[in-house]
Structures are given as C-alpha cells and as structure tokens.
Design a protein around this motif. Structure first.
Motif, PDB file in Angstrom:
ATOM      1  N   ASN A   1       5.945  12.362  -2.553  1.00  0.00           N
ATOM      2  CA  ASN A   1       6.851  11.002  -2.042  1.00  0.00           C
ATOM      3  C   ASN A   1       6.052  11.045  -0.518  1.00  0.00           C
ATOM      4  OD1 ASN A   1       7.763   9.794  -3.986  1.00  0.00           O
ATOM      5  ND2 ASN A   1       9.654  11.073  -3.782  1.00  0.00           N
ATOM      6  N   TYR A   2       5.742  12.070   0.245  1.00  0.00           N
ATOM      7  CA  TYR A   2       5.319  12.082   1.369  1.00  0.00           C
ATOM      8  C   TYR A   2       3.832  11.641   1.463  1.00  0.00           C
ATOM      9  CZ  TYR A   2       9.560  14.556   2.587  1.00  0.00           C
ATOM     10  OH  TYR A   2      10.658  14.895   2.797  1.00  0.00           O
ATOM     11  N   ARG A   3       3.030  11.967   0.473  1.00  0.00           N
ATOM     12  CA  ARG A   3       1.849  11.159   0.524  1.00  0.00           C
ATOM     13  C   ARG A   3       1.772   9.823   0.278  1.00  0.00           C
ATOM     14  NH1 ARG A   3      -0.261  17.008  -1.842  1.00  0.00           N
ATOM     15  NH2 ARG A   3      -0.660  17.425   0.022  1.00  0.00           N
ATOM     16  N   VAL A   4       2.828   9.275  -0.419  1.00  0.00           N
ATOM     17  CA  VAL A   4       2.897   7.794  -0.912  1.00  0.00           C
ATOM     18  C   VAL A   4       3.459   7.130   0.406  1.00  0.00           C
ATOM     19  CG1 VAL A   4       4.414   6.301  -2.191  1.00  0.00           C
ATOM     20  CG2 VAL A   4       3.261   8.193  -3.312  1.00  0.00           C
ATOM     21  N   TYR A   5       4.344   8.083   1.086  1.00  0.00           N
ATOM     22  CA  TYR A   5       4.668   7.263   2.482  1.00  0.00           C
ATOM     23  C   TYR A   5       3.661   7.148   3.327  1.00  0.00           C
ATOM     24  CZ  TYR A   5       7.297   7.449   6.818  1.00  0.00           C
ATOM     25  OH  TYR A   5       7.898   7.071   8.043  1.00  0.00           O
ATOM     26  N   GLY A   6       2.632   8.111   3.284  1.00  0.00           N
ATOM     27  CA  GLY A   6       1.620   8.153   4.392  1.00  0.00           C
ATOM     28  C   GLY A   6       0.610   6.959   3.794  1.00  0.00           C
ATOM     29  N   MET A   7       0.430   6.760   2.531  1.00  0.00           N
ATOM     30  CA  MET A   7      -0.432   5.593   1.877  1.00  0.00           C
ATOM     31  C   MET A   7       0.198   4.425   2.101  1.00  0.00           C
ATOM     32  SD  MET A   7      -2.113   7.217  -1.459  1.00  0.00           S
ATOM     33  CE  MET A   7      -2.093   8.876  -1.920  1.00  0.00           C
ATOM     34  N   SER A   8       1.526   4.126   2.062  1.00  0.00           N
ATOM     35  CA  SER A   8       2.047   2.939   2.011  1.00  0.00           C
ATOM     36  C   SER A   8       1.805   2.298   3.642  1.00  0.00           C
ATOM     37  CB  SER A   8       3.458   2.763   1.879  1.00  0.00           C
ATOM     38  OG  SER A   8       3.619   3.414   0.382  1.00  0.00           O
ATOM     39  N   GLN A   9       1.916   3.489   4.596  1.00  0.00           N
ATOM     40  CA  GLN A   9       1.864   3.195   5.968  1.00  0.00           C
ATOM     41  C   GLN A   9       0.463   2.764   6.323  1.00  0.00           C
ATOM     42  OE1 GLN A   9       2.855   6.527   8.416  1.00  0.00           O
ATOM     43  NE2 GLN A   9       4.606   5.622   9.204  1.00  0.00           N
ATOM     44  N   ALA A  10      -0.351   3.476   5.562  1.00  0.00           N
ATOM     45  CA  ALA A  10      -1.971   3.228   5.999  1.00  0.00           C
ATOM     46  C   ALA A  10      -2.141   1.739   5.418  1.00  0.00           C
ATOM     47  CB  ALA A  10      -2.899   4.072   5.191  1.00  0.00           C
ATOM     48  N   TYR A  11      -1.525   1.243   4.334  1.00  0.00           N
ATOM     49  CA  TYR A  11      -1.917   0.065   3.732  1.00  0.00           C
ATOM     50  C   TYR A  11      -1.412  -1.103   4.805  1.00  0.00           C
ATOM     51  CZ  TYR A  11      -1.925  -3.687   0.245  1.00  0.00           C
ATOM     52  OH  TYR A  11      -2.049  -4.644  -0.612  1.00  0.00           O
ATOM     53  N   ALA A  12      -0.179  -0.632   5.324  1.00  0.00           N
ATOM     54  CA  ALA A  12       0.348  -1.666   6.385  1.00  0.00           C
ATOM     55  C   ALA A  12      -0.702  -1.759   7.732  1.00  0.00           C
ATOM     56  CB  ALA A  12       1.662  -1.271   6.811  1.00  0.00           C
ATOM     57  N   PHE A  13      -1.343  -0.469   7.812  1.00  0.00           N
ATOM     58  CA  PHE A  13      -2.340  -0.816   9.003  1.00  0.00           C
ATOM     59  C   PHE A  13      -3.449  -1.400   8.818  1.00  0.00           C
ATOM     60  CE2 PHE A  13      -5.944   0.792  11.213  1.00  0.00           C
ATOM     61  CZ  PHE A  13      -5.726   0.166  12.585  1.00  0.00           C
ATOM     62  N   VAL A  14      -4.065  -1.391   7.527  1.00  0.00           N
ATOM     63  CA  VAL A  14      -5.209  -2.100   7.228  1.00  0.00           C
ATOM     64  C   VAL A  14      -5.004  -3.456   7.050  1.00  0.00           C
ATOM     65  CG1 VAL A  14      -6.609  -2.269   4.973  1.00  0.00           C
ATOM     66  CG2 VAL A  14      -6.179  -0.220   5.846  1.00  0.00           C
ATOM     67  N   GLN A  15      -3.577  -3.737   6.557  1.00  0.00           N
ATOM     68  CA  GLN A  15      -3.295  -5.255   6.499  1.00  0.00           C
ATOM     69  C   GLN A  15      -3.200  -5.980   7.857  1.00  0.00           C
ATOM     70  OE1 GLN A  15       0.617  -4.831   4.354  1.00  0.00           O
ATOM     71  NE2 GLN A  15      -0.123  -6.808   3.164  1.00  0.00           N
ATOM     72  N   ALA A  16      -2.721  -5.130   8.929  1.00  0.00           N
ATOM     73  CA  ALA A  16      -2.657  -5.291  10.278  1.00  0.00           C
ATOM     74  C   ALA A  16      -3.919  -5.565  10.932  1.00  0.00           C
ATOM     75  CB  ALA A  16      -1.769  -4.349  11.003  1.00  0.00           C
ATOM     76  N   LEU A  17      -4.984  -4.840  10.660  1.00  0.00           N
ATOM     77  CA  LEU A  17      -6.230  -4.658  11.279  1.00  0.00           C
ATOM     78  C   LEU A  17      -7.004  -5.978  10.606  1.00  0.00           C
ATOM     79  CD1 LEU A  17      -8.304  -3.019  12.872  1.00  0.00           C
ATOM     80  CD2 LEU A  17      -8.978  -2.065  10.751  1.00  0.00           C
TER      81      LEU A  17
ATOM     82  N   GLU B   1       2.289  16.592   4.794  1.00  0.00           N
ATOM     83  CA  GLU B   1       1.642  15.963   3.823  1.00  0.00           C
ATOM     84  C   GLU B   1       1.381  14.362   4.091  1.00  0.00           C
ATOM     85  OE1 GLU B   1       4.021  16.652   0.127  1.00  0.00           O
ATOM     86  OE2 GLU B   1       3.521  18.445   0.295  1.00  0.00           O
ATOM     87  N   ILE B   2       1.949  13.878   5.151  1.00  0.00           N
ATOM     88  CA  ILE B   2       1.937  12.331   5.289  1.00  0.00           C
ATOM     89  C   ILE B   2       0.601  12.052   5.653  1.00  0.00           C
ATOM     90  CG2 ILE B   2       2.833  10.268   6.708  1.00  0.00           C
ATOM     91  CD1 ILE B   2       5.624  11.619   6.665  1.00  0.00           C
TER      92      ILE B   2
END
Lengths: 438, 363
Positions: free
Chosen positions: A335-351, A66-67
């Motif tokens: 919570n696994y989807r939330v994990y994936g979204m939180s991680q995606a948020y970090a990538f967007v910040q990095a980009l 689900e991540i």
C-alpha cells in the motif's frame, strides 16, 4: 625623524588601502529589478528534475521508505512511454532519517545543489515544517506533502507554493465521528491518540460529533513503547469502541497490549495507522511469532482514500500492479508503494496541466486553478483552489472481514471546519488506456 | 649588540612575528585573525549550498570543541551533550518567535549560552560526583530525557512536531556594508554561515586560551591524578563543574546556531544520535584538540552526502545509497580507532613529536 616618516608612510598606506577597498568594492546597489516570465529551474528540453525527502533509514523507515520506490516505478513507466512533452522525469530521493535538522540539509541540497524544479511528496509533519518556509521563500513548488496536517493547505496566503495531498486529519476525524454517531449511537467511545497534531486535530474533529459519547481519552508519546497504562485506562472506563489516531507500530502495540489485558473492544483506526500488512508483520515481530498476520486484525474498522492492494478488481490497483511488475524492484506491491504511485500520478497530471513550457509559477497556478478536476485513483476529489491547498476530500469506511477489507459505506466527503459529511456522488474515475494522464 | 644595528628587513619581520607569537594568547589571536580572513574568502567564493553545509560543520565543531575539552582535558565523559544543544536550540526558538530585530542574533546567542550554562551547572554539580560509566549513564539519561520535556510541555514547546523558527532578518547596515565590499547580497543562508563561523572562531579562541591557562592545567591535573591534584590544593569538584559548565555553554551556543540554520527545534532533531555524533567527532579528530574537533565535525558532515552521491553515481538505488552512508561512517570510525587511536590530529602530533625527538637524539 625616522619615526615621523614611518608614521606618514603608515597613514599613506592606510589611506591607500581604504581607497583600494572602496575602489574594488561594488559601491551602491543597482535598483533595477529583474523581470522574467517565470522560473524554469530544473527544466530542460528533455528533462524535468524533481526531488523529495523521505526516511529511508532510521525508526520511521519501515513502510515509509517504500513510498519513493513506488513513485520511482511510476516515473520510470512514464519515461519509458516517452515522458511528458518529450521530457523525462528525473526523481531525486534524499534520506532525512526523519530528523528535521537533516531534512533542512537535504532539502538545501535538493534546491540549491541538485536544482530541482519542485519538491514532491516530502514526508512528515515535523520534518517538512523545517523546510516549508525555505521552499516558499525560494519559490519552489512544494507539492503533495506526505502528511495529514492541515497547515499544508488551509492558508495558501502564508504558503502559496505548498499543497497537501492525503485527506487531512480533520477530514478523517469528521468522517469517523459521523460514522460512529450514525452506526454505533450507544457505544462508549474511547480515544487512543498520538500526542501531536495527529491526535490533536483528530480529537477536535471527532468531538464535533461524539462529545457526549466519549468516556475516556488517552495519549501516548511516540518512542514510549509501553501503552499498558493507556489501554488499562480505556478498559477501566468501559469503552467498547476505541478510535485510534496513531501510526502503524502503535496499532500493533495497542492490539498486543489489549490482548494481554483481555480487553476486546471494537477498534477503529484512522487510515494512517491501519496498513494491514505492515501492522500484521509488526504484530508478528513484536509478539515474537506468537501472533501472525492479518487474522488478528479481524473486525478492525478503518478508512481508505485510494484503492489499496487488496482491491484487486479495481482498475487503478491493476494499473499499479502492471507498473510495479514492469518497473518495480521485484518485491511485492504494498500500500505504501501504491501511495507513492498515486502521488506520482497526481504530479504527472500537474506537470501536464502546466503546459508545454512549465514554469514553477505555472505549475502552482495550474494546480490551484484546475486541480479540483484532476481525475485519478483518489476516491474523492482534491480541494485545490485559491482558498485551499488541501488534498483529497473524503474516504470510505471499511472493515476487515475474513481477512479482506469490506466496504461499509460509499465514499464520504467533507472539508475542514463545520462543513457536513456527505456522500460523494461523482463517478469513480478509471485510468486512461496507456496509464498516463492525458 | 651589533645585530640590532645591522638589522635587515627580513629579520625585522621575523622578530615581529616572534613577538606576535611569543605568548599563547597572542598565537591564538593571530590564528583567529587568519581564520577569519580564510572564512571570509571561502564563504564569499562557494555556492549557497556549500555555505549551508559549512554552517553545519561550524555548529557541530563548536559543540565538539566544548566536549573535547571536557573529555580530553578534564577526563569526564559525556554522552548527553545533544541535550545542551537542545536547550540552546529551544531558547533560540522561543526568542526568535517572539521578536525580530537587527540585534536579535547576538541576543539569541547570549541567551542560549546563558540558559545552557545554567543547566550545565546543575548537571555539572551532579556529574562531579560521578565517575566513568556512572557519569556516562547519567549523561545518557539526560540526552534521552531532555527531548521528552518538549513533549511534556507541548503547549509551550510545540510537542512532537516542534517549533518552527523564522529565519533571523539580515541587519540592513550589515547587508549594505557587505554589498559595498563584495558586490554580493548577504543572503540569509550566508548570514547564518558567517554567524556560525565567527562564533566558532570566538569560541575556539576562548577555549584555546582557557586550555593553556592555569584553569586548563588544573583540569589536566585533575584528569591525570586526583590525589596529586588535591594535594596540590586543587578543588576537584570545582574544577570538574567548571569544565562541565564551559562545555555545556559551547553546546548551547551551537544549538542556537543549529536552530537558526535548520529553522526548527523538534525533539526528533536531538536524539541520542546527535550526542553520539559529537562524541565520535571528538574521537575521530583527536581527544582534547580543538583542531581535531573541527576536523571530526567536518568529516561527519561531509562523509554521508559524499558517500550517498557516490552510491547514486555507481547506480545504486536511493535506498541502498542512503543505507551505505551510516555504514561507511561507522567503518571509518572503527578504522580510525584501530589505526590512529589518538584520533587524526592526536596521531599526527605524536608522529611529528617522535620524529623531532628521534632527530634530537641523533645529534
């Protein structure tokens, strides 16, 4: 006569052939080294292509598969708002079935065939160890590995392109040890460990605090579904507080087994094994319906490092719910989807931090230089710097009371080694208005 | 007499060709040389990703080649050849982690083969006493137990997360030689691809010769009729053990290549799925034929990614496409067993044979 002519002809032919090969060959090597501004593989004016490897099928797929759906929903959300600097994020997810050999194949495909800009969120310790050397040799940014092993971030010289994301096992172990020492000073502590780096790193960290309190240590190897000997040993040693460092299916197994043995200690699971919904559904399945849902987990203590689906008042959870409603698959948010979204948020910040014209070198430097100040759903800040590529530095202790998590502590923060566990005093970040980091 | 005097160049070539292919060993040698040339041409012209995919085909085919001899020619069923690949892979991992030199690759391959030969002998002695489902059960237990050893001896074998393996260095002289001829650098991926395919050719050359030799005929005799074979003076146990050892050695060598290519030896890489994949490669290709083992290995390597990408192109989600791959592989295997029970190569040979026979009958 005839044979001598043919011998001469053969020699001539052979010489000619060798000369031909030599002439065709490229001869010596040019010594000129190509110099460039940085690699922009996977980047066009209108798109950024990234990839990840996840167990979409096989034993590890429940929960973990689900991540990437969560991450995909967040990228769709960002793309619908125009993308980052005019670039749409293209997210390629490949299935490795949690088999390291397959991970090598699919990551080869991502890097060499799909030509992704970066690998984001690759899941699993064994699986990702198979490709971490390759990614660093190829200069591919290897961002936010979905595993709590400390190897992703404790030695940036060895793996300059790799970054961890979630709190590592040592950080969790230390926070747990510190909390138990303070709040359960007389408890007889038992350890229930998965027999790999999860159990090993955690035990080492916990022992910094609880060496005298530990009365029994048991280990299981994943795949072996009978944990009765381990639980019985804990019971025999009189442990009244068991710290579990295990994956969700073993949370369910340990709960069921201890019920069968009439053993009722207080349970404290590290964050990796404590997803209430997944454990609840596993409990239902393993017990063939005899035990249902989360009520059996009443009183369980665990850690949380990003707000989960139960914190419905949290603005981040509200954002994730909105994103999932707009771009999700219609299934419930987990919570696994939330994990994936939180991680995606970090990538967007990095980009975004990598600037208008991101390069592979640029995004790595941007995280290393500024990642510590990225504001996001994480309860405690990242530790990214030149010396460390480890992720979130802390978590908060919660207990299931009346079926919902109640926080027992403020956010506690620490690092690997002997740094102390301290309260994190920074303000919690709130999501930006449009849900996309500026 | 007169033909030799007025021999035209073309018939000269035909005679030469006839001479070259007069015995099985010569035929196999010619095929091996042609194979090497084709491999060189292919590996030099495809992308790095395709090279890495071809490496997977090669190591699966090497292990399947050994298994097809064991099952197809000697009649012993093994559900546990993944275990021998694990033995080879862990041997390779331990050596490659300890040292790295120009000659480390042949050392690794030889050591992995030797260790798995030894293990194969021990298991083979037990296996020779078992038949049919009992043998299948025993080898199945082996496939489950061997990865467990890595967990038990986790201090030396890395436990659950396995041993990561440094990619073997490309020998400088080889790199320079290849650059001289082709103008391309010999990358690490291409180097391992060459190793795996060269090994495939060598192993298949040896296996083909063994199969067409007296040893191969003995194996077939044991498979077809034990009593008759024993009456003919064949030691059943010895023939079975030898077949088992040979196939275990192949699996070990394949495991070493797998380890070098995937850069890790971990228990989760050697689950029952691997052993069953080998068996289905053999069944799809055709029991007892080396070409079948190669075709089966290629199909099982290429079907999952092709199906997954097809699913993605059709607009399915990553999850759905990923779930489609095992489904299609399974359906394909069932179809092959239903419509070509001898496997692809076996059925083709049968079709050609019956056609030839029918034509002779007409005359």
């Amino acid at each position: 006569m005839k044979s001598s002519i043919s011998l001469a002809a053969r020699v001539t032919a052979l010489t000619a052939a060798v000369a031909l090969v030599a002439a065709c060959g490229a001869g010596g090597r040019d010594e000129t080294e190509e110099t460039s501004e940085g690699s922009t593989v996977g980047i066009t004016d209108t798109s950024v292509k990234i990839g990840g490897h996840f167990p979409l099928t096989g034993v590890a797929s429940p929960g973990y598969s689900e991540i990437p759906t969560g991450a995909q929903a967040y990228y769709d959300f960002v793309n619908a708002a125009g993308g980052i600097n005019g670039r749409q994020i293209e997210y390629v997810v490949r299935d490795d079935a949690y088999d390291p050999t397959t991970t090598t194949q699919v990551v080869n495909e991502l890097v060499l065939q799909d030509e992704v800009f970066a690998v984001v969120g690759g899941l699993g310790t064994a699986t990702h160890s198979a490709v971490v050397d390759f990614l660093n040799e190829e200069g591919v940014p290897d961002l936010f590995v979905s595993s709590g092993a400390i190897m992703w971030g404790n030695d940036p010289e060895q793996y300059p392109n790799t970054f961890g994301w979630q709190p590592d096992y040592q950080v969790e172990g230390k926070i747990i040890g510190d909390w138990v020492l303070e709040n359960r000073p007389d408890a007889k502590v038992g350890l229930f460990l998965q027999d790999d780096d999860l159990g090993r790193d955690s035990e080492e960290a916990v022992r910094q605090y609880l060496d005298d309190q530990i009365v029994e240590v048991v280990r299981y190897t994943s795949g072996n579904t009978d944990v009765a000997p381990q639980i019985a040993a804990l019971q025999a040693a009189g442990a009244d507080l068991v710290l579990g460092f295990n994956v969700p299916s073993y949370t369910a197994l340990s709960q069921l087994t201890s019920m069968r043995l009439n053993y009722d200690p207080e349970w404290f699971y590290s964050s990796i094994g404590s997803d209430v919904n997944l454990v609840g559904s596993l409990l239902g399945r393993f017990s063939e319906g005899a035990i249902t849902g989360a009520q059996s987990l009443e009183g369980m203590i665990s850690l949380e490092y990003i707000p989960g689906v139960d914190s419905t008042d949290n603005p981040w959870t509200q954002l994730w719910q909105q994103v999932w409603d707009e771009h999700g698959s219609g299934e419930p948010l987990t919570n696994y989807r939330v994990y994936g979204m939180s991680q995606a948020y970090a990538f967007v910040q990095a980009l975004q931090a990598a600037g208008e014209n991101p390069t592979r070198e640029g995004i790595v430097a941007a995280i290393q230089d500024g990642g510590m100040d990225f504001e996001g759903p994480q309860l405690a800040p990242y530790r990214y710097s030149e010396e460390s590529h480890l992720g979130i530095s802390g978590a908060s202790v919660f207990q299931i009371q009346n079926g919902v998590p109640e926080y027992l502590t403020p956010v506690l923060q620490t690092d690997i080694g002997d740094s102390p566990v301290e309260e994190y005093t920074g303000e919690p970040a709130t999501p930006p208005e449009n849900g996309i980091p500026e | 007499m007169s033909t030799s005097v007025t021999k035209s160049p073309s018939t000269g070539i035909t005679t030469k060709w006839a001479q070259l292919t007069a015995t099985p060993v010569r035929r196999h040698f010619v095929a091996a040389v042609i194979g090497l040339i084709v491999i060189f041409a292919v590996l030099e012209s495809v992308s790095t990703f395709r090279q890495s995919q071809l490496t997977s085909v090669a190591y699966l085919a090497i292990a399947a080649g050994g298994l097809t001899l064991l099952t197809g020619i000697n009649g012993q069923l093994s559900l546990g050849h993944g275990a021998f690949m694990a033995v080879g892979a862990y041997t390779a991992a331990l050596i490659l982690r300890a040292q790295d030199g120009s000659w480390v690759v042949p050392v690794v391959l030889l050591a992995a083969t030797a260790v798995s030969t030894l293990v194969g002998f021990v298991v083979g002695v037990a296996a020779a006493r078992l038949h049919g489902p009992y043998l299948a059960g025993a080898t199945l237990a082996l496939a489950v137990a061997v990865p467990g050893l890595a967990l038990y001896f986790s201090e030396y074998l890395g436990g659950e997360q396995g041993l990561t393996i440094p990619s073997p260095a490309v020998p400088t002289f080889l790199d320079d030689a290849m650059f001289f001829i082709t103008g391309n650098d010999l990358s690490s991926t291409k180097f391992i691809s060459y190793i795996s395919w060269t090994l495939l050719v060598v192993v298949f050359f040896l296996l083909a010769n063994v199969s067409s030799s007296r040893i191969g005929r003995r194996w077939r005799a044991v498979r077809d009729d034990e009593v008759a074979a024993e009456l003919a003076g064949i030691d059943l146990g010895r023939a079975r053990i030898l077949a088992f050892v040979v196939s275990a050695a192949c699996a070990g060598a394949a495991g070493a290549v797998l380890a070098m290519a995937s850069r890790i030896a971990a228990p989760s890489g050697f689950t029952l799925v691997l052993s069953l994949t080998l068996l289905s490669a053999v069944v799809i290709g055709g029991l007892g034929t080396l070409a079948g083992a190669l075709i089966g290995a290629a199909l099982l390597t290429y079907i999952p990614p092709v199906v997954t990408n097809l699913g993605l192109d059709l607009g399915l989600s990553s999850l759905q496409s990923a779930e489609l791959a095992p489904l299609v592989t399974g359906v394909f295997t069932v179809l092959v067993i239903l419509f070509a029970p001898l496997g692809l190569v076996g059925s083709y040979r049968k079709w050609r044979f019956t056609r030839k026979f029918a034509r002779k009958g007409e005359k």
